[in-house]
Design an enzyme around this catalytic site. Structure first.
Site, PDB file in Angstrom:
ATOM      1  N   GLY A  52      10.080 -14.285   4.776  1.00  0.00           N
ATOM      2  CA  GLY A  52      10.693 -15.337   3.975  1.00  0.00           C
ATOM      3  C   GLY A  52       9.666 -16.274   3.378  1.00  0.00           C
ATOM      4  CG  ASP A  69       7.901  -5.488  17.527  1.00  0.00           C
ATOM      5  OD1 ASP A  69       8.761  -5.715  18.397  1.00  0.00           O
ATOM      6  OD2 ASP A  69       8.111  -5.571  16.304  1.00  0.00           O
ATOM      7  CD  GLU A 115     -15.078   9.472 -15.164  1.00  0.00           C
ATOM      8  OE1 GLU A 115     -14.770   8.486 -15.857  1.00  0.00           O
ATOM      9  OE2 GLU A 115     -15.212   9.421 -13.916  1.00  0.00           O
ATOM     10  NE  ARG A 156       2.401   0.838   9.278  1.00  0.00           N
ATOM     11  CZ  ARG A 156       2.456   0.778  10.603  1.00  0.00           C
ATOM     12  NH1 ARG A 156       1.621   1.514  11.324  1.00  0.00           N
ATOM     13  NH2 ARG A 156       3.340   0.001  11.198  1.00  0.00           N
TER      14      ARG A 156
END
Length: 362
Positions: free
Chosen positions: A294, A197, A46, A181
Site C-alpha cells: 500500500g 514468513d 552483434e 523473479r
C-alpha cells in the site's frame, strides 16, 4: 527481427544491467549468424553474431544485420559494436529501436550511416521495448520499472488472519512467479514479510545462472541477522535510522545498509527508487505484505501489478494492499489491463498504472 527478439529472450536472466539484445545476420535470405548479449563485460549480441558467422566460415560482407536495439557507439566495458560492424563489411543494419542511453541515442546509427552502411529502425519496436522495459525506464526516467507481484483468492485475499497462505495458487503459477523473479535485477520485500514468513527470496523454480539482488525495507533495523534473506550475503537492508551495533551485526552477514529516512521516520520510498536506478537496477520485483504494498502504491512507486488469482474465496482474511478509504471515486488508482493468461487453474493478470497516476518524479 522476430528471430532476433527470440535470441534476445535467451539473455533475459543474464544481461542486466545491460539490455537484453539479440542480433541475426542474413545473407541471400539465409541466416548466417546469430547471437545474444552476454553478461556485463562480455560480448554484445552483434559481436556474438559476427563470431557465429565466422565459426561457420561464412563471409558477412554484403549481409544485413537485424538487431533489437541500436548498436552501441561508445567505449564501456567493451569496445563499440558499431566499429566491428563497419569493419565486417555489412551492407545494411536494421534496428528495432534507438538506444535510450544518452551515450548512444542515435549516434550508433549515425556512425554506421557515415561509413556507408544502410540503416533503418522502428521494426517491431513495441516488442523490443517490452523486452527491455526496465532498461528504458532507467535510461529515460532514472527509475527502475517496478513490478509488484501478489497471489490472491478471487476475492483479493492473500492470507488468513493467522498468517496461513501456502498455497493459494497452484504449482504453475508459483513457477511462473519465479520466472519473473529471475528476470528482475532485484527483489524487494519488507520487514513484516521477513518476520512472518522468513523467506529466502531467491529463484528456485526455474534454472538461472544469476540470482537477483535481495532488498529488505526495514525502517528500524529490526531484522534478525539469522534471517534466511540474509544468507549468502549481498542483501541490501534499507533503513530510516542509524544504529551502529545492529548495522555491524548485519554487515557481518555480508549485508549492506542503505539509510534513507523521510520526514516521518520511515524509509523514503521514492528516494529509494531513485537510488536503485543509480545502482543500475532495471527491473524491481516486489513481493511484500499489504502494508508495504500500500505504501509503495500511495507513493506512486509502482508501474505494474503482477496478480495471480486462484479460483477460490477466502472471505474475511488479509488483503493485497493497505490503502486508505476513499471519499470520492475520483481518488481511485486507475489501471490498464495489459495481459491476462491462464496458468493451470489460476489466472495471471498484468495491469499497469496509467501514467496520469504517476508522480512528478516518475
Amino acid at each position: 527481427m522476430r528471430l532476433a527478439l527470440q535470441w534476445a529472450e535467451k539473455g533475459l536472466y543474464t544481461t542486466s544491467p545491460n539490455p537484453h539484445i539479440g542480433c541475426v545476420i542474413v545473407k541471400d535470405g539465409v541466416v548466417i549468424g546469430a547471437g545474444v548479449t552476454q553478461p556485463a563485460g562480455q560480448d554484445h549480441a552483434e559481436i556474438q553474431a559476427l563470431k557465429d558467422a565466422g565459426r561457420r566460415g561464412i563471409d558477412v560482407r554484403g549481409a544485413t544485420a537485424y538487431v533489437t536495439l541500436e548498436p552501441c557507439s561508445h567505449y564501456g566495458r567493451t569496445p563499440p559494436c558499431c566499429d566491428a560492424l563497419v569493419r565486417s563489411g555489412l551492407k545494411r543494419v536494421v534496428a528495432a529501436m534507438e538506444d535510450p542511453n544518452p551515450l548512444v541515442a542515435g549516434r550508433g546509427m549515425a556512425r554506421l550511416a557515415q561509413a556507408g552502411i544502410e540503416v533503418s529502425s522502428g521494426l517491431l519496436a513495441a516488442e523490443a521495448h517490452e523486452l527491455n522495459i526496465g532498461f528504458f525506464s532507467r535510461m529515460t526516467r532514472q527509475l527502475p520499472w517496478v513490478r509488484m507481484k501478489t497471489a490472491a483468492s478471487l476475492d483479493g485475499m492473500t492470507a488468513l488472519h493467522n498468517g496461513q497462505s501456502q498455497w493459494i495458487t497452484g504449482e504453475a503459477a508459483r513457477a511462473d512467479g519465479h520466472a519473473w523473479r529471475a528476470r528482475a535485477c532485484a527483489i524487494l520485500t519488507g520487514i513484516g514479510t521477513v518476520k512472518a514468513d522468513d523467506p529466502q527470496l531467491n529463484v528456485r523454480a526455474v534454472a538461472t545462472p544469476r540470482q537477483p539482488r535481495r532488498i529488505v525495507v526495514d525502517s528500524r533495523l529490526d531484522i534478525d541477522p539469522g534471517a534466511r534473506v540474509l544468507q549468502g550475503g549481498g542483501t541490501w537492508v534499507v533503513s530510516a535510522v542509524t544504529d551502529h551495533d545492529r548495522e555491524a551485526r548485519l554487515r557481518d552477514t555480508g549485508a549492506e545498509i542503505i539509510t534513507l529516512p523521510n520526514a516521518h521516520g520511515k524509509v523514503d520510498l521514492a528516494e529509494l527508487m531513485r537510488e536503485l536506478a543509480r545502482r543500475q537496477v532495471n527491473e524491481l520485483h516486489v513481493e511484500a505484505g499489504l502494508k508495504l504494498n500500500g505504501s509503495l502504491i500511495r507513493e506512486r512507486c509502482v508501474d505494474e501489478l503482477l496478480l495471480y488469482l486462484a479460483p477460490a474465496l477466502l472471505g474475511d482474511a488479509q488483503g493485497m494492499f493497505a490503502l486508505p478509504a476513499l471519499a470520492d471515486l475520483a481518488g481511485k488508482y486507475p489501471l490498464t489491463f495489459h495481459e491476462a493468461k491462464m496458468l493451470g487453474d489460476d489466472l495471471r493478470i498484468l495491469a499497469r498504472f496509467t501514467r496520469t497516476t504517476q508522480s512528478t518524479n516518475q
